[in-house]
Design an enzyme around this catalytic site. Structure first.
Site, PDB file in Angstrom:
ATOM      1  N   SER A 247     -14.866  -5.701  15.763  1.00  0.00           N
ATOM      2  CA  SER A 247     -14.364  -6.298  14.535  1.00  0.00           C
ATOM      3  C   SER A 247     -15.405  -7.120  13.774  1.00  0.00           C
ATOM      4  O   SER A 247     -16.279  -7.763  14.364  1.00  0.00           O
ATOM      5  CB  SER A 247     -13.169  -7.200  14.858  1.00  0.00           C
ATOM      6  OG  SER A 247     -12.778  -7.950  13.728  1.00  0.00           O
TER       7      SER A 247
ATOM      8  N   GLY B  84       5.218   8.160   7.289  1.00  0.00           N
ATOM      9  CA  GLY B  84       4.242   7.252   7.874  1.00  0.00           C
ATOM     10  C   GLY B  84       4.891   5.978   8.341  1.00  0.00           C
ATOM     11  O   GLY B  84       5.630   5.322   7.588  1.00  0.00           O
ATOM     12  N   GLY B  85       4.617   5.571   9.591  1.00  0.00           N
ATOM     13  CA  GLY B  85       5.268   4.411  10.174  1.00  0.00           C
ATOM     14  C   GLY B  85       4.352   3.226  10.380  1.00  0.00           C
ATOM     15  O   GLY B  85       4.667   2.336  11.183  1.00  0.00           O
ATOM     16  N   GLY B  86       3.213   3.163   9.658  1.00  0.00           N
ATOM     17  CA  GLY B  86       2.354   1.991   9.716  1.00  0.00           C
ATOM     18  C   GLY B  86       2.890   0.887   8.826  1.00  0.00           C
ATOM     19  O   GLY B  86       4.041   0.908   8.378  1.00  0.00           O
ATOM     20  N   LEU B  87       2.037  -0.102   8.539  1.00  0.00           N
ATOM     21  CA  LEU B  87       2.488  -1.234   7.743  1.00  0.00           C
ATOM     22  C   LEU B  87       3.006  -0.811   6.375  1.00  0.00           C
ATOM     23  O   LEU B  87       4.032  -1.298   5.913  1.00  0.00           O
ATOM     24  CB  LEU B  87       1.343  -2.239   7.578  1.00  0.00           C
ATOM     25  CG  LEU B  87       1.154  -3.234   8.722  1.00  0.00           C
ATOM     26  CD1 LEU B  87      -0.131  -4.024   8.533  1.00  0.00           C
ATOM     27  CD2 LEU B  87       2.358  -4.178   8.820  1.00  0.00           C
TER      28      LEU B  87
ATOM     29  N   ARG C  91     -19.790  -5.094   3.997  1.00  0.00           N
ATOM     30  CA  ARG C  91     -20.017  -4.001   4.943  1.00  0.00           C
ATOM     31  C   ARG C  91     -20.975  -2.943   4.442  1.00  0.00           C
ATOM     32  O   ARG C  91     -21.785  -2.404   5.214  1.00  0.00           O
ATOM     33  CB  ARG C  91     -18.671  -3.362   5.310  1.00  0.00           C
ATOM     34  CG  ARG C  91     -17.786  -4.288   6.098  1.00  0.00           C
ATOM     35  CD  ARG C  91     -16.412  -3.694   6.323  1.00  0.00           C
ATOM     36  NE  ARG C  91     -15.585  -4.618   7.105  1.00  0.00           N
ATOM     37  CZ  ARG C  91     -14.333  -4.377   7.437  1.00  0.00           C
ATOM     38  NH1 ARG C  91     -13.742  -3.262   7.043  1.00  0.00           N
ATOM     39  NH2 ARG C  91     -13.651  -5.250   8.148  1.00  0.00           N
TER      40      ARG C  91
ATOM     41  N   GLY D  95       4.265   2.146   5.379  1.00  0.00           N
ATOM     42  CA  GLY D  95       5.530   2.867   5.488  1.00  0.00           C
ATOM     43  C   GLY D  95       6.685   1.983   5.900  1.00  0.00           C
ATOM     44  O   GLY D  95       7.814   2.126   5.400  1.00  0.00           O
TER      45      GLY D  95
ATOM     46  N   GLU E  26      -3.336   3.095   3.235  1.00  0.00           N
ATOM     47  CA  GLU E  26      -4.688   3.635   3.160  1.00  0.00           C
ATOM     48  C   GLU E  26      -4.753   4.976   2.449  1.00  0.00           C
ATOM     49  O   GLU E  26      -5.822   5.410   2.041  1.00  0.00           O
ATOM     50  CB  GLU E  26      -5.285   3.761   4.575  1.00  0.00           C
ATOM     51  CG  GLU E  26      -6.780   4.010   4.562  1.00  0.00           C
ATOM     52  CD  GLU E  26      -7.415   4.004   5.945  1.00  0.00           C
ATOM     53  OE1 GLU E  26      -8.567   4.465   6.063  1.00  0.00           O
ATOM     54  OE2 GLU E  26      -6.771   3.531   6.911  1.00  0.00           O
TER      55      GLU E  26
END
EC number: 1.3.5.1
Length: 627
Positions: free
Chosen positions: A251, A10-13, A298, A15, A403
């Protein structure tokens, strides 16, 4: 011997931070991503990242951030990790700033802050309305620096298929598939950090998530023995733009900057919304939750929209739509602070939110549940820095962050805590995995070639079976059926009869998938093959979500079963006999249900059991009350 290697999936934040910390600790890292790292789903986060900086002089405090996160999650998250998350958030923001992240600033040059849902203080740092993109690019530059030094190697356009597990049950690497050539290769390593993101595609197309947010990687390790925790808690973002292909997030910053949610008081009113006078508008969030108004959390906002549209029949035109109104705000202010989402709405809706209110409805957005991960508590009540237990799954050698883990949000995530938890958990997981590697026996035997060969044969056999399949079922049609089923039966509001039906229907979908036909047999970049494999794992994960929801007979955060609701008696307040009776029933309910749900994979239905929650920082004493 050479330093043992690590793999990050995984290359998101999450990872990228894990890769950064592992490489800086001296361990070679191989980073796997389904696509170019800069396209990872973290770039879609818009509104901001939480940290107590109090540049507005509102007397905010780290203690209040901890309490807001704990209470917002309905006390269901272990509290030592939350304590460390909130305490280290200001330092993390300063680190991002040194990386060159272009945070929005005040005229004096200080970091600007905005208000987000579920809190009463402005503590959300932001970069316009594209915060996730700016954070991801900042960390990616640091990883690229290490990549240029040969300390990180990227495998973009590769998909994780399974873990390599030795005879002692330890994770010793992965099998992955080249998405171009469909080559299946083994990559031995001494530790694996899974940072593969969420599973919103279980609810497609009514989800704000990327088409790559399938949860397939998490499902695959779940099927290999990893526990999946709190799967029943899935957040539906209250303000999503409707669309034919998917829903797009507007958002929470829009509400935080002064946006107001309303419907006409007359459900038959067909006038242009700008021509409906104030007295004929129902600002229902402000009436239902006067203490928070439009910045209520939410889960409460989504259920309020559901109630107004589905139960009261007050949706715009009688349908599933309400207004999110920015037209009363200064145009230049809104354009500066929310430019990114304004452009998205203009492009896909064909109207300008500065001229006419946006039309929105809740959509599946974020799974609070995920892979179970451990932690070690320190003497100060937080997580012990560097402990090899932090973010470790129940499979030795396998870590999870971002996540795809369950650690920080309990039953409901506060807005702008996601970018914080993704970054923080990636950093913690990388440091923990590095210490795990340092503790390995240098004389340990290499992974047996027979284990690698057997797992490669298993994965190649799946490919071969699908490439030669000639059934009548279409995988994309089955995915639409899965999304419709989950949205209807495991959505904003649930009941046990519907959840039983969902599990039965998931069994039927699984049977139908066995009769699939790909319509193509190409062995080069066969996207249908890749998607069909993911769909099989999505159905398995959907069973864990539905079974967890069926087992929990209460209302908590994003999990809402009206048959088991404990409503606050109307008009009552602390001290009233009715309220005190409600408080007693709330405490009794906590005694029974204040536990982490753990799903263990089984061939037919998941096995569900529970684990006590660490309440050492702030034991529950008062029910959450947004009135």
């Amino acid at each position: 011997m050479n330093a043992p290697g690590a793999i990050v999936v995984g290359g998101g934040l999450g990872g990228l931070w894990a890769s950064l910390r592992l490489a800086e600790a001296g361990f070679p890292v191989r980073l796997f991503s389904l696509f170019e790292v800069k396209r990872s789903h973290s770039v879609c986060a818009q509104g901001g990242i939480n940290a107590v900086l109090d540049t507005k002089g509102e007397r905010d405090s780290i203690e209040q951030h901890i309490l807001d996160t704990i209470k917002g999650g309905e006390y269901l998250a272990n509290q030592p990790p939350i304590k460390s998350l909130c305490e280290q958030a200001p330092g993390l923001i300063r680190t991002f700033a040194r990386m060159g992240v272009t945070f929005s600033r005040t005229p004096e040059g200080g970091l600007d802050l905005r208000l987000f849902g579920g809190v009463k203080h402005r503590r959300t740092c932001f970069a316009g309305a594209s915060t996730g993109q700016q954070l991801l690019y900042g960390v990616d530059q640091q990883v690229r620096r290490l990549e240029s030094q040969g300390r990180v190697e990227k495998f973009e356009w590769w998909e994780f298929l399974s873990l390599l597990i030795d005879a002692d049950g330890r994770c010793r690497g992965i099998l992955a598939m080249d998405l171009r050539s469909l080559e299946v290769r083994a990559f031995p390593a001494e530790t694996v950090v899974l940072a593969s993101g969420g599973f919103g595609q279980l609810y497609a197309p009514k989800t704000t998530t990327s088409t790559n947010s399938t949860g397939a990687a998490a499902s695959r390790v779940y099927q290999q023995g990893a526990w999946f925790a709190n799967g029943e808690f899935f957040q539906f973002h209250p303000t999503a733009m409707l669309g034919h292909d998917k829903t797009r997030l507007m958002s929470e910053a829009a509400r935080g900057e002064g946006g107001r949610v309303w419907v006409p008081r007359d459900p038959g009113d067909r006038r242009d919304p700008t021509r409906i006078p104030e007295r004929e508008r129902f600002y229902f969030l402000e009436e239902f939750f006067p203490a928070y108004g439009n910045t209520v959390a939410r889960d409460e906002a989504s259920r309020a929209i559901w109630r107004v549209t589905r139960e009261l029949g007050l949706g715009i035109g009688g349908g599933d739509r309400v207004y999110l109104d920015l037209t009363h705000l200064d145009r230049r202010f809104v354009a500066t602070r929310l430019g990114a989402i304004l452009e998205i709405y203009r492009k896909f809706a064909g109207s300008d939110p500065l001229d006419t209110p946006m039309e929105i409805f809740p959509a599946a957005h974020y799974g609070m549940g995920g892979l179970w991960v451990d932690f070690e508590r320190d003497a100060d009540g937080g997580m012990r820095p560097g402990s090899a237990r932090n973010h470790a799954t129940n499979i030795p050698g396998l870590y999870a962050c971002g996540e795809c883990d369950y650690a920080y949000h309990g039953a409901n995530r506060l807005g702008a805590n996601s970018l914080l938890s993704a970054s923080f958990s990636g950093r913690v997981a990388g440091e923990a995995a590095a210490n795990y590697l340092r503790g390995l026996d240098p004389a340990r035997p290499a992974l047996a070639e027979t284990v690698i060969a057997a797992e490669r044969r298993r994965q190649e056999a799946i490919n071969q079976r699908l490439l030669s399949a000639d059934g009548e079922e279409n995988p994309y049609t089955l995915h639409q059926a899965l999304g419709a089923l989950m949205t209807e039966r495991v959505g904003v509001v649930r009941d046990n009869a519907g959840l039983e039906q969902a599990l039965d229907e998931l069994d039927r979908l699984e049977a139908r998938l066995a009769q699939v036909g790909l319509g193509e047999s190409s062995r080069w970049a066969n996207q249908t093959l890749v998607f069909t494999r993911q769909l099989a794992d999505m159905i398995v994960l959907a069973k864990a979500v539905a079974a967890s929801a069926l087992a929990r007979d209460e209302c908590r955060g994003a999990h809402h079963k009206p048959a088991f609701e404990l409503p606050i008696p109307e008009g009552s307040f602390p001290g009233d006999p009715e309220f005190e009776d409600y408080r007693a029933r709330w405490r009794e309910n906590n005694t029974r249900w204040l536990k982490t749900t753990l799903a263990e994979y089984a061939a037919l239905r998941p096995r569900i059991h529970y684990q006590a929650v660490d309440l050492s920082v702030c034991p529950p004493s008062e029910p959450r009350d947004y009135r």
